[in-house]
Design an enzyme around this catalytic site. Structure first.
Site, PDB file in Angstrom:
ATOM      1  N   ALA A 118      33.184  31.207  36.726  1.00 43.11           N
ATOM      2  CA  ALA A 118      34.400  30.419  36.912  1.00 43.11           C
ATOM      3  C   ALA A 118      35.386  31.123  37.843  1.00 43.11           C
ATOM      4  CB  ALA A 118      35.055  30.146  35.557  1.00 43.11           C
ATOM      5  N   SER A 162      26.850  28.671  41.477  1.00 42.96           N
ATOM      6  CA  SER A 162      27.342  29.721  40.588  1.00 42.96           C
ATOM      7  C   SER A 162      27.915  29.094  39.322  1.00 42.96           C
ATOM      8  CB  SER A 162      28.426  30.541  41.286  1.00 42.96           C
ATOM      9  OG  SER A 162      28.983  31.502  40.413  1.00 42.96           O
ATOM     10  N   TYR A 168      32.363  44.844  39.195  1.00 39.18           N
ATOM     11  CA  TYR A 168      32.782  46.238  39.351  1.00 39.18           C
ATOM     12  C   TYR A 168      34.229  46.371  39.842  1.00 39.18           C
ATOM     13  CZ  TYR A 168      27.741  47.090  39.096  1.00 39.18           C
ATOM     14  OH  TYR A 168      26.421  47.123  38.694  1.00 39.18           O
ATOM     15  N   ASP A 193      25.551  36.116  47.871  1.00 36.54           N
ATOM     16  CA  ASP A 193      25.013  37.242  47.116  1.00 36.54           C
ATOM     17  C   ASP A 193      25.833  38.441  47.536  1.00 36.54           C
ATOM     18  OD1 ASP A 193      23.290  38.313  45.177  1.00 36.54           O
ATOM     19  OD2 ASP A 193      22.044  39.200  46.720  1.00 36.54           O
ATOM     20  N   SER A 194      26.316  39.156  46.563  1.00 35.28           N
ATOM     21  CA  SER A 194      27.186  40.276  46.865  1.00 35.28           C
ATOM     22  C   SER A 194      26.920  41.394  45.884  1.00 35.28           C
ATOM     23  CB  SER A 194      28.657  39.847  46.800  1.00 35.28           C
ATOM     24  OG  SER A 194      28.974  39.325  45.516  1.00 35.28           O
TER      25      SER A 194
END
Length: 217
Positions: A17, A14, A167, A78-79
């Site tokens: 940060a 990823s 979100y 993964d979310s």
């Protein structure tokens, strides 16, 4: 597996940060001398497209590429947000819901538009996360573990808070309501968010596995 300070290194696929800091914070509770490296801390490599229809599938794609490119024990997740009124979408498309770019503001704006006429009692949703952990074994082999976490709640009608990412500014978890407040995930302090979040649950599940592997390498 360690740097010059003898810290145990693990790679996270990823560049976010805040996500890397979140993983560092959670994993160091189990491996105090751990150093979490992100994509910007290793030599560049071709990142695979997230083409799988499931969170687990996409996490495994990323973790396999990470192990192959770095040779380090690697973690990938993964979310996404699954909204009841949208039949579980954005789901695996959460990061690019408004287009190909990972634009949080655009994604949130689009989601609010799509839910504009949905009454409050039908704005249920949940965050879900699949975390994959992989490490090299034998001659070119890889051992893999996958865990899942979920956080149920609802999507509100305005952006609130400046913490978190994605979100978080639109999502109020059921656990915060049960605790007597209605804070969005972006309004929670890091420890409070870690305690109830989908990623926190998944990382707490995978952390003992990571610790056992890393201490044995």
């Amino acid at each position: 597996m360690t740097d010059g300070d003898q810290r145990v290194q693990v790679f996270v696929a990823s560049r976010n940060a805040k996500k890397i800091a979140e993983m560092q914070r959670l994993l160091e509770q189990h491996v105090p001398d751990i150093q979490v490296l992100g994509l910007d801390d290793v030599a560049p490599y071709d990142e695979p497209a997230e083409t799988e229809p499931t969170f687990e599938g996409n996490a495994l794609i990323k973790v396999r590429a990470g192990v192959a490119a770095t040779g380090l024990p690697s973690i990938a997740d993964d979310s996404g947000l699954c909204v009841d009124a949208l039949n579980g979408m954005p789901g695996v498309l959460s990061a690019r819901w408004a287009g190909t770019a990972k634009d949080d503001a655009a994604n949130n704006d689009l989601l609010l538009q799509q839910l504009e006429d949905v009454p409050d009692e039908r704005r249920g949703a949940h965050f879900t996360c699949a975390v994959a952990f992989g490490y090299p074994v034998g001659a070119g082999g890889i051992s893999e573990h996958v865990v899942h976490g979920e956080m149920r709640g609802r999507v509100i009608r305005e952006l609130r808070g400046d913490g978190g990412f994605g979100y978080d500014v639109l999502f109020v978890a059921d656990d915060t309501v049960a605790g007597g407040d209605c804070h969005t995930s972006a309004e929670l302090d890091p420890d409070a968010k870690d305690a109830i979040s989908h990623r926190g649950k998944a990382l707490r599940a995978i952390a003992p596995v990571v610790a056992d592997v890393l201490t044995g390498l």
